[in-house]
Design a protein around this motif. Structure first.
Motif, PDB file in Angstrom:
ATOM      1  N   GLY A  10       0.798  -1.181   0.000  1.00 47.52           N
ATOM      2  CA  GLY A  10       0.000   0.000   0.000  1.00 47.52           C
ATOM      3  C   GLY A  10       0.832   1.231   0.000  1.00 47.52           C
ATOM      4  O   GLY A  10       1.937   1.189   0.417  1.00 47.52           O
ATOM      5  N   PHE A  11       0.273   2.331  -0.556  1.00 48.86           N
ATOM      6  CA  PHE A  11       1.052   3.556  -0.636  1.00 48.86           C
ATOM      7  C   PHE A  11       0.606   4.499   0.451  1.00 48.86           C
ATOM      8  O   PHE A  11      -0.551   4.629   0.670  1.00 48.86           O
ATOM      9  CB  PHE A  11       0.802   4.242  -1.955  1.00 48.86           C
ATOM     10  N   ALA A  39      -3.886  18.333  -0.275  1.00 50.77           N
ATOM     11  CA  ALA A  39      -5.275  17.876  -0.188  1.00 50.77           C
ATOM     12  C   ALA A  39      -5.387  16.418  -0.612  1.00 50.77           C
ATOM     13  O   ALA A  39      -6.129  15.631  -0.017  1.00 50.77           O
ATOM     14  CB  ALA A  39      -6.171  18.753  -1.063  1.00 50.77           C
ATOM     15  N   LEU A  40      -4.644  16.048  -1.645  1.00 52.84           N
ATOM     16  CA  LEU A  40      -4.671  14.669  -2.122  1.00 52.84           C
ATOM     17  C   LEU A  40      -4.129  13.721  -1.060  1.00 52.84           C
ATOM     18  O   LEU A  40      -4.694  12.653  -0.802  1.00 52.84           O
ATOM     19  CB  LEU A  40      -3.847  14.549  -3.406  1.00 52.84           C
ATOM     20  N   ASP A  62      -1.378   9.658  -6.420  1.00 55.69           N
ATOM     21  CA  ASP A  62      -0.660   9.970  -7.657  1.00 55.69           C
ATOM     22  C   ASP A  62      -0.751  11.473  -7.900  1.00 55.69           C
ATOM     23  O   ASP A  62      -1.709  11.960  -8.504  1.00 55.69           O
ATOM     24  CB  ASP A  62      -1.261   9.188  -8.826  1.00 55.69           C
ATOM     25  N   GLU A  63       0.252  12.215  -7.404  1.00 51.61           N
ATOM     26  CA  GLU A  63       0.201  13.671  -7.499  1.00 51.61           C
ATOM     27  C   GLU A  63       0.254  14.164  -8.939  1.00 51.61           C
ATOM     28  O   GLU A  63      -0.310  15.205  -9.276  1.00 51.61           O
ATOM     29  CB  GLU A  63       1.356  14.299  -6.699  1.00 51.61           C
ATOM     30  N   ASN A 262       7.126   2.742  -8.105  1.00 52.26           N
ATOM     31  CA  ASN A 262       6.437   3.521  -7.071  1.00 52.26           C
ATOM     32  C   ASN A 262       7.353   3.655  -5.867  1.00 52.26           C
ATOM     33  O   ASN A 262       8.046   2.710  -5.505  1.00 52.26           O
ATOM     34  CB  ASN A 262       5.142   2.841  -6.637  1.00 52.26           C
ATOM     35  N   SER A 263       7.354   4.815  -5.241  1.00 49.44           N
ATOM     36  CA  SER A 263       8.162   5.019  -4.047  1.00 49.44           C
ATOM     37  C   SER A 263       7.264   5.349  -2.868  1.00 49.44           C
ATOM     38  O   SER A 263       6.152   5.827  -3.038  1.00 49.44           O
ATOM     39  CB  SER A 263       9.194   6.137  -4.266  1.00 49.44           C
TER      40      SER A 263
END
Length: 444
Positions: A10-11, A39-40, A62-63, A262-263
């Motif tokens: 999970g991120f 906000a994200l 995912d910005e 993904n980091s």
């Protein structure tokens, strides 16, 4: 024997902190229709309870796209996930649900090699793993491998290690000395019923009598080979972001490589209440990991055989095309500062120094609504974060929580002559420290 546990990824953004540790937040999007990064991320944090849904693999903010992402083992979970999102106050219309394979912790055989170096098979109790890298911790020589490659994951039991097998060479090479416990107090707020850590790592004191090569990782004859032909030399530590090609050497699949997809991924271990915080995920079109590779050193290659140490592998997907590793900043956050290069052990290292902004000149007037901020590396710094805002310590214009590259460009700066505040963070010797800077916005 193999010893591996299925895991779900999970991120979430913090890191072996974040705090962090190794994550790379993208620049705040310019599209006014997209939520800003803060906000994200706030919505992303509300989604932590999704790990209670069996089959959820990861969550991500995912910005770049201004979207939230949830990975599931099968699409049949979509309805259950959407219902939970509503309960958490997150609009399902903002969330992409994607089918993703589960990830497993790795552990299962090879030759005795001296001097001991990274990438070799190690044996403990009745199990097999991979030695990550040799290191010096608080003046004591030893090596780092996974916490789940100990007699009990989390906490020190004094696990004894052999290389390659106790049955062929009963002389121990090391004894477990540091393995932080997992606890609910290490979990982010909102993640209930779980225990967390920032890395799957443990430190083992050396018992080879000095027959271990600091700064060395076994190099095989080629990608996929298990035959040792040379050695890689660790010349430093780094923090690889998305898109960077990284390598690993492990006892089952040998030397393989893939791209950081993904980091700062939060990982839930299925069948347990463990969540590993802010890990990095690496993918490839071919097999790069298999049970027994747990503990493998992960690194980027520079000139010749010189490499930059990135962390240690601890998990992978069932098809072997995705691996997960704990970044160095997370490992040192929990185990403390480590010396991992041979050169740094032969002379006193220079004192650590925080990174600095070198461009634009601090105190200057910015050129317009767009400006590029460039930092130096500092001394002994293993990770970087930056906040840019209209008040001291804020990040309302940009906030990269960790994994900041050497330069970042903003295109949303005000042009009203106001003061712009920049806070540059450096991760040094297990802690975050910052320098503050002020600039004048373009305009009157």
């Amino acid at each position: 024997m193999s010893r591996f546990t299925q895991v779900l990824i999970g991120f979430a953004l913090v890191a072996m902190a974040l705090v962090s540790a190794s994550s790379a937040f993208a620049q705040q999007p310019d599209d006014p229709g997209k939520p800003d990064a803060r906000a994200l991320e706030e919505k992303h944090q509300r989604m932590l309870g999704l790990f209670d849904v069996k089959g959820v693999v990861f969550t991500d903010a995912d910005e770049a796209k201004g979207r939230l992402v949830v990975g599931v083992e099968n699409r049949g979970l979509a309805t259950a996930v959407q219902q939970r999102l509503k309960a958490f106050g997150v609009d399902p219309a903002l969330v992409d649900i994607v089918e993703t394979p589960p990830v497993e912790q790795m552990a299962s055989l090879r030759d005795g090699v001296r001097p001991v170096q990274g990438g070799l098979q190690i044996n403990f109790t009745n199990y097999l793993c991979t030695l990550g890298f040799n290191a010096v911790r608080d003046g004591v020589r030893g090596f780092v491998t996974n916490s789940h490659c100990t007699a009990s994951q989390g906490g020190v039991e004094g696990t004894t290690y052999y290389q390659s097998l106790a049955s062929t060479d009963p002389t121990p090479i090391g004894r477990e000395a540091a393995d932080p416990s997992y606890s609910s107090g290490k979990c982010p707020a909102g993640l209930s019923g779980k225990v967390c850590r920032w890395s799957d790592s443990a430190f083992v004191t050396d018992q080879t009598g000095g027959n271990a090569s600091l700064g060395s990782i076994a190099k095989t004859a080629g990608i996929g080979s298990l035959t040792i032909s040379d050695k890689f030399t660790i010349v430093g530590e780094g923090s690889a972001g998305a898109g960077v090609t990284v390598n690993k050497v492990g006892r089952i699949t040998g030397w393989t490589r893939g791209v950081v997809s993904n980091s700062c991924v939060n990982v839930g271990v299925s069948g347990t209440n463990i969540v590993q915080l802010c890990q990095n995920m690496v993918t490839s079109s071919s097999v790069i990991v298999s049970p027994g590779d747990s503990g493998s050193p992960v690194f980027t290659i520079g000139s010749g055989n010189d490499v930059t140490l990135q962390g240690i592998l601890w998990g992978g997907s069932t098809d072997g095309k995705m691996l997960v590793y704990s970044p160095m900043a997370n490992i040192e956050r929990e185990l403390g500062a480590l010396t991992t290069t041979a050169s740094s052990s032969s002379a006193s290292p220079p004192p650590p120094a925080k990174a600095s902004i070198i461009s634009p000149t601090p105190g200057s007037t910015l050129p317009g609504s767009s400006a590029t901020f460039t930092r130096d590396d500092g001394v002994g710094v293993t990770d970087y974060s930056i906040q840019v805002g209209t008040s001291l310590g804020s990040g309302n214009l940009l906030h990269i929580y960790a994994g900041m590259p050497s330069s970042v460009t903003l295109t949303n700066l005000p042009t009203n002559g106001s003061t712009i505040y920049v806070r540059l963070w450096s991760y040094v010797n297990g802690g975050w420290f910052y320098n503050d800077y002020q600039y004048k916005a373009a305009g009157d």
